[in-house]
Write a protein that holds these residues in place. Structure first.
Motif, PDB file in Angstrom:
ATOM      1  N   GLY A   1       0.815  -1.221   0.000  1.00 23.65           N
ATOM      2  CA  GLY A   1       0.000   0.000   0.000  1.00 23.65           C
ATOM      3  C   GLY A   1       0.839   1.256   0.000  1.00 23.65           C
ATOM      4  N   MET A   2       1.929   1.275   0.766  1.00 22.04           N
ATOM      5  CA  MET A   2       2.804   2.445   0.775  1.00 22.04           C
ATOM      6  C   MET A   2       3.467   2.643  -0.581  1.00 22.04           C
ATOM      7  SD  MET A   2       4.573   2.542   4.562  1.00 22.04           S
ATOM      8  CE  MET A   2       5.368   0.931   4.412  1.00 22.04           C
ATOM      9  N   ALA A   3       3.851   1.535  -1.233  1.00 18.72           N
ATOM     10  CA  ALA A   3       4.442   1.642  -2.574  1.00 18.72           C
ATOM     11  C   ALA A   3       3.422   2.192  -3.576  1.00 18.72           C
ATOM     12  CB  ALA A   3       4.951   0.280  -3.035  1.00 18.72           C
ATOM     13  N   LEU A   4       2.164   1.770  -3.449  1.00 21.08           N
ATOM     14  CA  LEU A   4       1.112   2.257  -4.345  1.00 21.08           C
ATOM     15  C   LEU A   4       0.925   3.764  -4.193  1.00 21.08           C
ATOM     16  CD1 LEU A   4      -1.194   1.945  -6.338  1.00 21.08           C
ATOM     17  CD2 LEU A   4      -2.664   1.217  -4.431  1.00 21.08           C
ATOM     18  N   THR A   5       0.941   4.249  -2.971  1.00 19.42           N
ATOM     19  CA  THR A   5       0.789   5.684  -2.729  1.00 19.42           C
ATOM     20  C   THR A   5       1.881   6.475  -3.437  1.00 19.42           C
ATOM     21  OG1 THR A   5      -0.304   5.339  -0.593  1.00 19.42           O
ATOM     22  CG2 THR A   5       0.751   7.472  -0.946  1.00 19.42           C
ATOM     23  N   ILE A   6       3.093   5.955  -3.406  1.00 18.61           N
ATOM     24  CA  ILE A   6       4.208   6.656  -4.065  1.00 18.61           C
ATOM     25  C   ILE A   6       4.109   6.539  -5.583  1.00 18.61           C
ATOM     26  CG2 ILE A   6       6.711   6.708  -4.323  1.00 18.61           C
ATOM     27  CD1 ILE A   6       6.886   5.748  -1.409  1.00 18.61           C
ATOM     28  N   PHE A   7       3.739   5.360  -6.091  1.00 18.11           N
ATOM     29  CA  PHE A   7       3.543   5.202  -7.532  1.00 18.11           C
ATOM     30  C   PHE A   7       2.477   6.173  -8.047  1.00 18.11           C
ATOM     31  CE2 PHE A   7       5.241   0.622  -7.671  1.00 18.11           C
ATOM     32  CZ  PHE A   7       6.367   1.003  -8.388  1.00 18.11           C
ATOM     33  N   ALA A   8       1.455   6.442  -7.221  1.00 23.80           N
ATOM     34  CA  ALA A   8       0.362   7.322  -7.637  1.00 23.80           C
ATOM     35  C   ALA A   8       0.863   8.712  -7.992  1.00 23.80           C
ATOM     36  CB  ALA A   8      -0.694   7.405  -6.530  1.00 23.80           C
ATOM     37  N   PHE A   9       1.912   9.171  -7.314  1.00 24.38           N
ATOM     38  CA  PHE A   9       2.476  10.487  -7.605  1.00 24.38           C
ATOM     39  C   PHE A   9       2.944  10.580  -9.051  1.00 24.38           C
ATOM     40  CE2 PHE A   9       6.503  12.905  -7.956  1.00 24.38           C
ATOM     41  CZ  PHE A   9       6.007  14.188  -7.755  1.00 24.38           C
ATOM     42  N   GLY A  10       3.455   9.509  -9.600  1.00 24.89           N
ATOM     43  CA  GLY A  10       3.959   9.516 -10.969  1.00 24.89           C
ATOM     44  C   GLY A  10       2.937   9.150 -12.024  1.00 24.89           C
ATOM     45  N   LEU A  11       1.704   8.801 -11.615  1.00 26.41           N
ATOM     46  CA  LEU A  11       0.698   8.351 -12.574  1.00 26.41           C
ATOM     47  C   LEU A  11       0.387   9.382 -13.655  1.00 26.41           C
ATOM     48  CD1 LEU A  11      -1.411   6.324 -13.579  1.00 26.41           C
ATOM     49  CD2 LEU A  11      -2.995   7.233 -11.854  1.00 26.41           C
ATOM     50  N   PRO A  12       0.115  10.650 -13.315  1.00 27.52           N
ATOM     51  CA  PRO A  12      -0.166  11.615 -14.394  1.00 27.52           C
ATOM     52  C   PRO A  12       0.977  11.718 -15.404  1.00 27.52           C
ATOM     53  CG  PRO A  12      -0.769  12.537 -12.262  1.00 27.52           C
ATOM     54  CD  PRO A  12      -0.001  11.275 -11.986  1.00 27.52           C
ATOM     55  N   ALA A  13       2.209  11.655 -14.919  1.00 29.83           N
ATOM     56  CA  ALA A  13       3.353  11.735 -15.821  1.00 29.83           C
ATOM     57  C   ALA A  13       3.431  10.513 -16.729  1.00 29.83           C
ATOM     58  CB  ALA A  13       4.645  11.872 -15.021  1.00 29.83           C
ATOM     59  N   SER A  14       3.164   9.328 -16.163  1.00 29.29           N
ATOM     60  CA  SER A  14       3.187   8.105 -16.972  1.00 29.29           C
ATOM     61  C   SER A  14       2.179   8.189 -18.110  1.00 29.29           C
ATOM     62  CB  SER A  14       2.882   6.889 -16.085  1.00 29.29           C
ATOM     63  OG  SER A  14       3.858   6.735 -15.082  1.00 29.29           O
ATOM     64  N   VAL A  15       0.997   8.733 -17.820  1.00 28.30           N
ATOM     65  CA  VAL A  15      -0.031   8.873 -18.842  1.00 28.30           C
ATOM     66  C   VAL A  15       0.373   9.930 -19.867  1.00 28.30           C
ATOM     67  CG1 VAL A  15      -2.427   9.561 -19.263  1.00 28.30           C
ATOM     68  CG2 VAL A  15      -1.878   8.047 -17.352  1.00 28.30           C
ATOM     69  N   LEU A  16       0.940  11.043 -19.396  1.00 25.50           N
ATOM     70  CA  LEU A  16       1.360  12.096 -20.329  1.00 25.50           C
ATOM     71  C   LEU A  16       2.454  11.611 -21.276  1.00 25.50           C
ATOM     72  CD1 LEU A  16       1.333  15.267 -18.036  1.00 25.50           C
ATOM     73  CD2 LEU A  16      -0.187  14.762 -19.966  1.00 25.50           C
ATOM     74  N   VAL A  17       3.334  10.733 -20.812  1.00 28.16           N
ATOM     75  CA  VAL A  17       4.340  10.155 -21.712  1.00 28.16           C
ATOM     76  C   VAL A  17       3.655   9.424 -22.857  1.00 28.16           C
ATOM     77  CG1 VAL A  17       6.144   8.402 -21.912  1.00 28.16           C
ATOM     78  CG2 VAL A  17       6.189  10.000 -19.999  1.00 28.16           C
ATOM     79  N   LYS A  18       2.607   8.652 -22.529  1.00 28.32           N
ATOM     80  CA  LYS A  18       1.868   7.918 -23.565  1.00 28.32           C
ATOM     81  C   LYS A  18       1.172   8.867 -24.526  1.00 28.32           C
ATOM     82  CE  LYS A  18       2.727   3.872 -21.688  1.00 28.32           C
ATOM     83  NZ  LYS A  18       3.635   2.908 -22.330  1.00 28.32           N
ATOM     84  N   VAL A  19       0.758  10.036 -24.034  1.00 27.56           N
ATOM     85  CA  VAL A  19       0.031  10.998 -24.858  1.00 27.56           C
ATOM     86  C   VAL A  19       0.984  11.850 -25.697  1.00 27.56           C
ATOM     87  CG1 VAL A  19      -1.536  12.989 -24.787  1.00 27.56           C
ATOM     88  CG2 VAL A  19      -1.882  11.076 -23.215  1.00 27.56           C
ATOM     89  N   LEU A  20       2.138  12.205 -25.138  1.00 28.16           N
ATOM     90  CA  LEU A  20       3.065  13.096 -25.826  1.00 28.16           C
ATOM     91  C   LEU A  20       3.972  12.363 -26.820  1.00 28.16           C
ATOM     92  CD1 LEU A  20       4.092  15.313 -22.787  1.00 28.16           C
ATOM     93  CD2 LEU A  20       2.607  15.971 -24.693  1.00 28.16           C
ATOM     94  N   ALA A  21       4.342  11.117 -26.518  1.00 33.02           N
ATOM     95  CA  ALA A  21       5.242  10.380 -27.413  1.00 33.02           C
ATOM     96  C   ALA A  21       4.703  10.261 -28.841  1.00 33.02           C
ATOM     97  CB  ALA A  21       5.545   9.000 -26.832  1.00 33.02           C
ATOM     98  N   PRO A  22       3.384  10.023 -29.059  1.00 31.85           N
ATOM     99  CA  PRO A  22       2.893   9.980 -30.445  1.00 31.85           C
ATOM    100  C   PRO A  22       3.152  11.261 -31.221  1.00 31.85           C
ATOM    101  CG  PRO A  22       1.277   8.988 -28.981  1.00 31.85           C
ATOM    102  CD  PRO A  22       2.334   9.599 -28.104  1.00 31.85           C
ATOM    103  N   GLY A  23       3.310  12.401 -30.532  1.00 31.36           N
ATOM    104  CA  GLY A  23       3.629  13.642 -31.221  1.00 31.36           C
ATOM    105  C   GLY A  23       4.969  13.580 -31.929  1.00 31.36           C
ATOM    106  N   PHE A  24       5.899  12.782 -31.402  1.00 29.83           N
ATOM    107  CA  PHE A  24       7.183  12.558 -32.071  1.00 29.83           C
ATOM    108  C   PHE A  24       7.070  11.455 -33.113  1.00 29.83           C
ATOM    109  CE2 PHE A  24       8.284  14.402 -27.982  1.00 29.83           C
ATOM    110  CZ  PHE A  24       9.268  15.326 -28.305  1.00 29.83           C
ATOM    111  N   PHE A  25       6.469  10.333 -32.708  1.00 32.88           N
ATOM    112  CA  PHE A  25       6.425   9.173 -33.593  1.00 32.88           C
ATOM    113  C   PHE A  25       5.614   9.451 -34.860  1.00 32.88           C
ATOM    114  CE2 PHE A  25       6.657   6.819 -29.343  1.00 32.88           C
ATOM    115  CZ  PHE A  25       8.042   6.905 -29.338  1.00 32.88           C
ATOM    116  N   ALA A  26       4.511  10.193 -34.723  1.00 32.78           N
ATOM    117  CA  ALA A  26       3.679  10.496 -35.894  1.00 32.78           C
ATOM    118  C   ALA A  26       4.423  11.371 -36.887  1.00 32.78           C
ATOM    119  CB  ALA A  26       2.386  11.187 -35.457  1.00 32.78           C
TER     120      ALA A  26
END
Length: 516
Positions: free
Chosen positions: A351-376
């Motif tokens: 549970g403590m590890a999950l709380t810390i992973f949650a901090f990086g969740l928006p960034a993980s999603v933004l990587v998935k959203v921004l990377a296609p801007g390069f690949f396309a």
């Protein structure tokens, strides 16, 4: 098909897959716990999946989809089909060769992948044996990745998004049906992985035929287009897969922390992966072919609009998810996994590890959203530079934090490095003029953040008043369901009142297929 409807299709199937994945993990936690056997299986499961995400899905689709989209738009479907067939033959040849090499060298490879296991010969031997069973999955799932790229480029998302459901069904079936016939439940699960690869391959072959894009097998042949594909894949293997490489580093170093550390991080990451898969991967999957085909068209402003809407949708769904996981980390793990061999101490660590992973969740999603801007735009080199920087920072932070904080230091390093990755991708796109934030995005992002914080505060007070870790299982499940529904309701109301989103606008988009 509109971007929103495409994302909704992928998200829906991904959600079903993730829920089945939770059912699978609940069963694994009850039967394997979080000890040596579980650690060995999770390493064996991650081994082919790492190569799949780096080679099959990440690098391959980042290079393949824009080229295929260009062929469809400018050269016709027949030329595109021929290119896909040649790419498939080369992919099968390369992954088949890789599987053969790794199978032979598995004991040496395990020293690299999980060096801490060497201190326990029994666990090390089990991990090697299980990995030899699971690794052929790579060859089949890489072919599945190519066919998924074809279907996504054709805007047919359902079959590709539904393929992971087959994996979870096979693993659940193996755990229930093969366990009595195998040496351990971990052996049954490993055979389930191998069977799932074959099943997914067959289903995607059928889906491509139904889409009118049957890929005929031919002897491997290297032409200019295949050479270009290979050239662009090399940087993409790191650029698109930096997050997975970070997970590899986490696994390697977690094996040095303590018995169970690999499992604590695995279970925490599985919960963290639910919103990442349903939101981030879904948006990235829909956005890459959309941007690729729009940039091949006559009006590149449409692609800019799609990129803005992708970021908006990502933050609208991800920020509240991150805050909710951060606030409810331990209760969530308590409800999902605390039973059988998974006890109170495992819940606390996970549970403590999950709380810390949650901090990086928006960034993980933004990587998935921004990377296609390069690949396309057929740029796979820039993400590799950013990825290398993020990986170096991740390793340095792990080395600095792990001695004092153990597995929590690993989680913190991962979350920090993924933020560096996301912010760097966004800044470079903006600097090039390929990402200009429109007024709608500028207006809505602060309101999304405010609505998410208000929901988080409401959840914190609700947990303080209502939650009991030692209550009956059914009581905890009902309480958690109430907390989730209540949090969603608070966020929906505040988002509407603050102007973070417009539900009437979203309803119209889904109904009419308007491009939003």
């Amino acid at each position: 098909m509109s971007l929103v409807r495409s994302i909704a299709t992928v998200s829906g199937f991904t959600l079903i897959s993730r829920l089945l994945g939770f059912a699978r993990d609940i069963m694994i936690a009850a039967m394997l716990g979080a000890g040596g056997m579980a650690d060995a299986f999770f390493v064996a499961f991650k081994f082919p999946n790492l190569f799949r995400r780096l080679f099959g899905e990440g690098a391959f689709n980042a290079a393949f989809v824009p080229l295929l989209a260009g062929d469809i738009e400018k050269r016709g479907i027949d030329v595109a089909r021929e290119f896909a067939a040649r790419a498939m033959s080369m992919l099968v040849l390369i992954t088949g060769f890789l599987v053969a090499i790794i199978e032979i060298t598995m004991p040496w490879a395990m020293h690299v992948f999980a060096p801490g296991f060497a201190e326990d010969p029994e666990k090390f031997a089990l991990a090697v044996e299980l990995s030899r069973i699971t690794f052929p999955y790579l060859a089949f799932i890489s072919a599945v990745a190519l066919m998924s790229g074809v279907l996504n480029t054709l805007h047919r998302y359902a079959a590709a998004a539904g393929a992971p459901i087959i994996l979870n069904i096979c693993l659940i079936g193996a755990l229930l049906g093969l366990t009595p016939m195998t040496e351990t439940p971990a052996h049954a699960l490993s055979w389930g992985v191998a069977i799932a690869g074959v099943a997914q391959f067959i289903c995607l072959v059928i889906a491509c035929k139904r889409a009118g894009f049957a890929i005929k097998w031919q002897l491997p042949k290297i032409d200019d287009r295949v050479k270009l594909l290979g050239k662009r894949m090399i940087p993409g293997m790191i650029g698109a897969g930096v997050y997975q490489l970070n997970l590899l580093i986490d696994t390697m170093l977690a094996s040095l922390v303590s018995d169970g550390a690999v499992s604590w991080l695995y279970y925490a990451d599985r919960v963290h992966q639910l919103p990442l898969g349903v939101i981030g991967i879904a948006i990235g999957t829909a956005l890459l072919p959309t941007l690729s085909r729009q940039l091949q068209g006559s009006d590149p402003k449409i692609a800019m609009y799609s990129q803005n809407r992708g970021i908006e949708i990502a933050l609208l769904l991800t920020l509240p998810s991150a805050i909710a996981l951060g606030v409810m980390g331990i209760p969530i793990i308590n409800v999902l996994f605390e039973r059988g061999a998974f006890g109170t101490s495992e819940t606390l660590m996970t549970g403590m590890a999950l709380t810390i992973f949650a901090f990086g969740l928006p960034a993980s999603v933004l990587v998935k959203v921004l990377a296609p801007g390069f690949f396309a735009r057929e740029d796979t080199k820039t993400p590799i530079r950013i990825g290398i920087t993020a990986m170096v920072i991740n390793i340095a932070l792990i080395v600095a934090l792990m001695p004092a904080f153990g597995h929590l230091g690993i989680a913190a390093a991962t979350s920090t490095s993924v933020w560096i990755n996301a912010l760097s991708l966004g800044w470079i796109l903006h600097k090039r003029g390929d990402l200009v934030f429109d007024n709608r995005l500028k207006r809505r992002v602060p309101r999304i953040l405010l609505s998410s914080v208000l929901m988080g505060v409401a959840l914190w007070f609700a947990i303080t008043w209502l939650w009991q870790n030692d209550a009956l299982s059914i009581t905890r499940i009902i309480t958690m369901a109430g907390l989730v529904c209540g949090g969603l309701l608070v966020y929906a109301i505040t988002a509407q009142l603050c102007g973070a989103t417009s539900f009437s606008e979203l309803k119209t988009t889904l109904k009419r297929g308007k491009t939003v």
